[in-house]
Scaffold this motif. Sequence first.
Motif, short mmCIF file in Angstrom:
data_model
loop_
_atom_site.label_atom_id
_atom_site.label_comp_id
_atom_site.label_asym_id
_atom_site.label_seq_id
_atom_site.Cartn_x
_atom_site.Cartn_y
_atom_site.Cartn_z
N GLN A 1 2.21 -2.32 -137.25
CA GLN A 1 2.34 -3.56 -136.47
C GLN A 1 3.40 -4.46 -137.10
O GLN A 1 4.21 -5.05 -136.39
CB GLN A 1 0.99 -4.27 -136.38
CG GLN A 1 0.03 -3.59 -135.45
CD GLN A 1 -1.36 -4.20 -135.47
OE1 GLN A 1 -1.77 -4.85 -136.44
NE2 GLN A 1 -2.11 -3.97 -134.41
N LYS A 2 3.40 -4.57 -138.42
CA LYS A 2 4.41 -5.38 -139.09
C LYS A 2 5.79 -4.76 -138.92
O LYS A 2 6.77 -5.48 -138.68
CB LYS A 2 4.08 -5.53 -140.58
CG LYS A 2 5.08 -6.43 -141.28
CD LYS A 2 4.60 -6.89 -142.61
CE LYS A 2 5.61 -7.89 -143.15
NZ LYS A 2 5.16 -8.54 -144.36
N HIS A 3 5.88 -3.45 -139.01
CA HIS A 3 7.14 -2.74 -138.81
C HIS A 3 7.72 -3.05 -137.42
O HIS A 3 8.91 -3.36 -137.28
CB HIS A 3 6.86 -1.24 -138.95
CG HIS A 3 8.07 -0.38 -139.01
ND1 HIS A 3 8.00 0.98 -139.05
CD2 HIS A 3 9.40 -0.65 -139.01
CE1 HIS A 3 9.21 1.50 -139.09
NE2 HIS A 3 10.07 0.52 -139.07
N ILE A 4 6.87 -3.03 -136.41
CA ILE A 4 7.29 -3.34 -135.04
C ILE A 4 7.76 -4.79 -134.93
O ILE A 4 8.77 -5.08 -134.31
CB ILE A 4 6.17 -3.03 -134.04
CG1 ILE A 4 5.98 -1.51 -133.94
CG2 ILE A 4 6.46 -3.64 -132.67
CD1 ILE A 4 4.72 -1.09 -133.20
N ARG A 5 7.02 -5.73 -135.55
CA ARG A 5 7.44 -7.15 -135.51
C ARG A 5 8.82 -7.33 -136.13
O ARG A 5 9.67 -8.03 -135.60
CB ARG A 5 6.41 -8.03 -136.23
CG ARG A 5 5.18 -8.32 -135.44
CD ARG A 5 4.34 -9.44 -136.06
NE ARG A 5 4.03 -9.26 -137.46
CZ ARG A 5 2.96 -8.62 -137.93
NH1 ARG A 5 2.09 -8.10 -137.09
NH2 ARG A 5 2.75 -8.53 -139.23
N ILE A 6 9.05 -6.70 -137.29
CA ILE A 6 10.34 -6.82 -137.98
C ILE A 6 11.46 -6.25 -137.12
O ILE A 6 12.51 -6.88 -136.94
CB ILE A 6 10.28 -6.14 -139.36
CG1 ILE A 6 9.37 -6.92 -140.31
CG2 ILE A 6 11.67 -5.98 -139.95
CD1 ILE A 6 9.01 -6.17 -141.58
N LEU A 7 11.25 -5.06 -136.60
CA LEU A 7 12.30 -4.42 -135.80
C LEU A 7 12.56 -5.15 -134.49
O LEU A 7 13.69 -5.21 -134.02
CB LEU A 7 11.94 -2.95 -135.53
CG LEU A 7 11.94 -2.06 -136.77
CD1 LEU A 7 11.51 -0.65 -136.40
CD2 LEU A 7 13.30 -2.04 -137.43
N LYS B 1 12.35 -8.41 -134.07
CA LYS B 1 13.20 -9.56 -134.44
C LYS B 1 14.63 -9.11 -134.70
O LYS B 1 15.58 -9.79 -134.30
CB LYS B 1 12.63 -10.26 -135.68
CG LYS B 1 11.37 -11.05 -135.40
CD LYS B 1 10.84 -11.69 -136.68
CE LYS B 1 9.52 -12.39 -136.42
NZ LYS B 1 8.97 -12.96 -137.64
N GLN B 2 14.81 -7.97 -135.38
CA GLN B 2 16.16 -7.48 -135.64
C GLN B 2 16.87 -7.10 -134.34
O GLN B 2 18.07 -7.38 -134.20
CB GLN B 2 16.11 -6.26 -136.57
CG GLN B 2 15.74 -6.62 -137.99
CD GLN B 2 15.65 -5.40 -138.89
OE1 GLN B 2 15.69 -4.27 -138.43
NE2 GLN B 2 15.52 -5.64 -140.19
N ALA C 1 20.32 -8.73 -132.89
CA ALA C 1 21.46 -7.87 -132.55
C ALA C 1 21.91 -8.11 -131.10
O ALA C 1 23.11 -8.15 -130.82
CB ALA C 1 21.11 -6.40 -132.76
N GLU C 2 20.97 -8.29 -130.20
CA GLU C 2 21.31 -8.58 -128.80
C GLU C 2 22.00 -9.94 -128.68
O GLU C 2 22.97 -10.08 -127.93
CB GLU C 2 20.06 -8.53 -127.93
CG GLU C 2 19.53 -7.13 -127.73
CD GLU C 2 18.19 -7.07 -127.02
OE1 GLU C 2 17.85 -6.00 -126.52
OE2 GLU C 2 17.47 -8.10 -126.99
#
Length: 122
Positions: free
Chosen positions: A92-98, A100-101, A105-106
């Motif tokens: 879940q934290k991995h998904i939140r970080i990605l 935001k990244q 980027a967009e």
Amino acid sequence: MTPRIVYPYGPAPDGVPVLWRCEAARYSYVIDADADRYGVTAPQLEMRWHRIDRRTPKGAWASGRFVLLTATKRWACLTEEEALDSFIARKQKHIRILTKQLKRAEEDLALAYPRSAVLRVA
């Protein structure tokens, strides 16, 4: 519904203290060696046990790592249920970080495209 979990090391030995870690795993395989074509398997949950080498009042040594068992975020857990919960929290934290990244980027990419041509009247 209980997730399908694979035990790559088999069951933990009876009477031996272990710590548990759950991870998603994908493996590469050869589709056509002559054409240099390779594939990747679908992900599967793997529950791995690690023998506790030494205990301390606050943690344990397993697989050359010290695991602070009183911490919220642990590399491995005392039970399989805790290990699965830890895996879920990590992903879940991995998904939140990605997420935001990706948003950043967009936004950065949008800088390269001019806004719609709107006539400004002064």
